[in-house]
Design an enzyme around this catalytic site. Structure first.
Site, PDB file in Angstrom:
ATOM      1  N   ASP A 200       0.901  -1.148   0.000  1.00  0.00           N
ATOM      2  CA  ASP A 200       0.000   0.000   0.000  1.00  0.00           C
ATOM      3  C   ASP A 200       0.939   1.197   0.000  1.00  0.00           C
ATOM      4  O   ASP A 200       1.587   1.469   1.017  1.00  0.00           O
ATOM      5  CB  ASP A 200      -0.875   0.012   1.255  1.00  0.00           C
ATOM      6  CG  ASP A 200      -1.840   1.177   1.244  1.00  0.00           C
ATOM      7  OD1 ASP A 200      -1.445   2.270   0.807  1.00  0.00           O
ATOM      8  OD2 ASP A 200      -2.995   1.005   1.662  1.00  0.00           O
ATOM      9  N   HIS A 201       1.051   1.878  -1.124  1.00  0.00           N
ATOM     10  CA  HIS A 201       2.140   2.853  -1.225  1.00  0.00           C
ATOM     11  C   HIS A 201       1.996   4.005  -0.230  1.00  0.00           C
ATOM     12  O   HIS A 201       2.945   4.711   0.048  1.00  0.00           O
ATOM     13  CB  HIS A 201       2.322   3.349  -2.671  1.00  0.00           C
ATOM     14  CG  HIS A 201       1.323   4.376  -3.099  1.00  0.00           C
ATOM     15  ND1 HIS A 201       0.045   4.060  -3.507  1.00  0.00           N
ATOM     16  CD2 HIS A 201       1.406   5.726  -3.197  1.00  0.00           C
ATOM     17  CE1 HIS A 201      -0.600   5.166  -3.839  1.00  0.00           C
ATOM     18  NE2 HIS A 201       0.200   6.197  -3.663  1.00  0.00           N
ATOM     19  N   HIS A 263      -5.793   2.688   1.319  1.00  0.00           N
ATOM     20  CA  HIS A 263      -5.063   3.848   1.829  1.00  0.00           C
ATOM     21  C   HIS A 263      -5.743   4.499   3.048  1.00  0.00           C
ATOM     22  O   HIS A 263      -5.113   4.706   4.080  1.00  0.00           O
ATOM     23  CB  HIS A 263      -4.889   4.909   0.734  1.00  0.00           C
ATOM     24  CG  HIS A 263      -4.361   4.367  -0.567  1.00  0.00           C
ATOM     25  ND1 HIS A 263      -3.420   3.380  -0.628  1.00  0.00           N
ATOM     26  CD2 HIS A 263      -4.648   4.688  -1.856  1.00  0.00           C
ATOM     27  CE1 HIS A 263      -3.138   3.117  -1.906  1.00  0.00           C
ATOM     28  NE2 HIS A 263      -3.870   3.894  -2.664  1.00  0.00           N
TER      29      HIS A 263
HETATM   30  C1  BG6 Z   1      -3.749   4.880  -6.252  1.00  0.00           C
HETATM   31  C2  BG6 Z   1      -5.104   4.950  -6.880  1.00  0.00           C
HETATM   32  O1  BG6 Z   1      -3.657   3.775  -5.386  1.00  0.00           O
HETATM   33  O2  BG6 Z   1      -3.509   6.062  -5.501  1.00  0.00           O
HETATM   34  C3  BG6 Z   1      -5.250   6.197  -7.722  1.00  0.00           C
HETATM   35  O3  BG6 Z   1      -5.322   3.806  -7.690  1.00  0.00           O
HETATM   36  C4  BG6 Z   1      -4.882   7.424  -6.948  1.00  0.00           C
HETATM   37  O4  BG6 Z   1      -6.580   6.310  -8.223  1.00  0.00           O
HETATM   38  C5  BG6 Z   1      -3.529   7.245  -6.270  1.00  0.00           C
HETATM   39  O5  BG6 Z   1      -4.850   8.527  -7.828  1.00  0.00           O
HETATM   40  C6  BG6 Z   1      -3.216   8.398  -5.345  1.00  0.00           C
HETATM   41  O6  BG6 Z   1      -1.912   8.283  -4.868  1.00  0.00           O
HETATM   42  P1  BG6 Z   1      -1.112   9.552  -4.363  1.00  0.00           P
HETATM   43  O7  BG6 Z   1       0.170   8.984  -3.837  1.00  0.00           O
HETATM   44  O8  BG6 Z   1      -0.939  10.453  -5.551  1.00  0.00           O
HETATM   45  O9  BG6 Z   1      -1.955  10.178  -3.309  1.00  0.00           O
END
Ligand code: BG6
Length: 515
Positions: A200-201, A263
């Site tokens: 989960d980044h 997230h």
């Molecule tokens: C991803 C989603 O996991 O996270 C995207 O699939 C979203 O839809 C993105 O735009 C948002 O990531 P960050 O790091 O830009 O907040």
């Protein structure tokens, strides 16, 4: 004594961040994520001296391309997306270790070729290599890759040694409880849980890690961190972008699956979990799972008691001064699409710390601005002595963790306005990362790839975590699927979301902040 020459890959390493000799194999080598995030992350690790001296990168994909062409693709990706400029010296070293293996994801012989290539690298260097398989393909081929990693013996290479194989699996981790369970089952048939790294980044973001440090390295928060002092918590994950070119994926996903199940719920778990007994992966993940287990199933019907969920689609509006179309008018979106681009939910946690404290989560595309924030709102003072007159402008004390952009932490307090009579005004105390630490912080994927190489699962999701979050989310998905478009609200692009989201909080006497 002459100083030992510094190896281009091995100069910034602190001891506990050292990984064994490693080959990273990326499945989905020609994908968007590989170019935008994974290759630049590996390059930046190389640049910072955080890769082991014996490091290799193998791209695996269906297209048949020679090593040299993959090296060119990688170089272009670094030039375009790396946070650092490409250094010819670092790149020359990495390029020489960047290889490509082609084959179908379901073609057993391709995995045998991959296995042979890894074995021949080991022969060349006279050492074992840890294989880190990064699955970054569309989810339809996840199961096939996992099965073939097992069948070809790649999953069990050097098992229970420091060089044992590991697998990183990208999102989406399932689309509901049943599919997430099937994926967990497939993974744990071929790998042991300690070999599996579910990404989960958001957990790789500096500010998300800082949430743990703020909570557990400062003594001032813990005494207040409970139902006695906290009124409610608001977690906002807002995006300005629309669906863009991802209609194919997004129509099958929607906001609840795309942003909330993973997230936003991770942010909730880290905010609300009990202090872990130590800073090791299992202690932290145990606490997250305990917290997720304490969450009540959400109420879905709005009969006698208010529902805990709201969903909506964006309508046409203005974003960043430009007119943008509504969701339904976007390219490749079905005119009768019932996919939500916004979701707001009220979570109730049944434990001694949080009973009666609502946790509100919201996320959406095409909102007023891109911001991710956790706002902890404290209760008012008892018997407020400053209440009786309009001289007293008071705001609830709020501690806001700004996850992105403009990363930081702010605290809203009430202060006396200087002057000869007593007037009050809310003031903000701010800590900003950029001012204190400078702004060139590592990207989430750098931290996550390095952690997986080292075998540190703290910032990855354990199987029982995905299971529990899908248990909470799946009934909502099923309910919405049965409703179709009935009850789907809309909001103007560029706004803070639909009326139903405001109403969700109003039923418990609250209102959303505009972060
Ligand atoms: C991803 C989603 O996991 O996270 C995207 O699939 C979203 O839809 C993105 O735009 C948002 O990531 P960050 O790091 O830009 O907040």
């Amino acid at each position: 004594m002459a100083e030992e020459p510094r190896h281009p890959f091995l100069h910034g390493l602190s001891k506990h961040r050292g990984s064994p000799p490693t080959v990273v194999v990326i499945f989905g080598a020609s994908g968007d994520l590989t170019a935008r995030k994974l290759i630049p992350a590996i390059y930046n690790l190389a640049h910072d001296g955080l890769l082991p001296a014996d490091f290799y990168l193998i791209g695996f994909g269906r297209k048949s391309i020679p090593d040299a062409e993959f090296q060119k693709i990688a170089a272009d990706a670094i030039k375009e997306f790396s946070r650092r400029e490409m250094s010819p010296e670092v790149w020359a070293h990495l390029a020489g270790r960047t290889l490509y293996v082609s084959g179908g994801y379901d073609e057993k012989a391709a995995y045998d070729r991959l296995s042979a290539r890894i074995a021949s690298l080991e022969n060349e260097i006279g050492q074992q290599l840890q294989s880190l398989f990064y699955i970054s393909t569309p989810p339809t081929v996840f199961a096939s890759i996992i099965k073939n990693l097992g069948a070809s013996g790649l999953a069990t290479r050097h098992l229970r040694q420091t060089t044992q194989s590991k697998v990183i699996i990208e999102k989406p981790f399932g689309k509901d409880l049943a599919s997430a369970r099937a994926l967990n089952q497939a993974l744990t048939t071929e790998f042991e849980e300690s070999q599996v790294f579910r990404i989960d980044h958001y957990l790789g973001k500096e500010t998300v890690q800082d949430l743990l440090v703020q909570r557990f390295a400062n003594s001032i928060f813990e005494p207040l961190w409970n139902r006695n002092y906290i009124d409610h918590v608001q977690i906002t994950v807002a995006e300005e972008v629309g669906v863009g070119s991802r209609a194919g994926y997004y129509e099958q996903s929607g906001c609840l699956r795309d942003m909330i199940q993973n997230h936003a719920m991770q942010l909730l778990a880290l905010t609300a979990m009990e202090p872990p007994v130590s800073f090791d992966p299992e202690s932290i993940r145990d606490e997250k799972v305990k917290l997720l287990k304490a969450i009540h199933p959400l109420r879905l019907m709005s009969d006698s008691r208010p529902s805990d969920v709201a969903r909506a689609q964006y309508a046409a509006g203005m974003v960043g001064g430009k007119k943008v179309p509504g969701y339904i008018a976007e390219k490749n979106i079905a005119p009768a699409s019932a996919t939500e681009t916004f979701a707001a939910l009220r979570f109730s946690i049944s434990n001694w710390r949080w009973q009666g404290v609502p946790f509100y989560l919201r996320s959406g595309k095409r909102l007023a601005r891109r911001v991710t924030e956790i706002a902890v709102r404290f209760k008012p003072t008892p018997g407020n002595i400053f209440a009786e007159s309009d001289r007293f402008n008071l705001a609830p004390n709020t501690l806001a963790f700004q996850i992105q952009p403009d990363e930081g932490l702010s605290l809203i307090l009430n202060a006396k306005v200087p002057g000869l009579e007593t007037r009050t005004q809310p003031v903000k105390m701010n800590f900003r990362y950029a001012t204190t630490f400078g702004s060139n912080t590592p990207e989430a994927y750098e931290r996550l790839v390095l952690d997986a190489m080292i075998g540190d699962g703290t910032l990855f999701i354990r199987g029982d975590e995905t299971d529990r979050s899908w248990q909470l989310i799946t009934p909502i998905l099923e309910y919405w699927a049965a409703q179709g478009r009935t009850g789907m609200d809309t909001y103007a692009a560029g706004s803070w979301g639909p009326a139903s989201s405001a109403a969700l909080l109003a039923t418990s006497g609250h209102g959303w902040r505009e972060p």
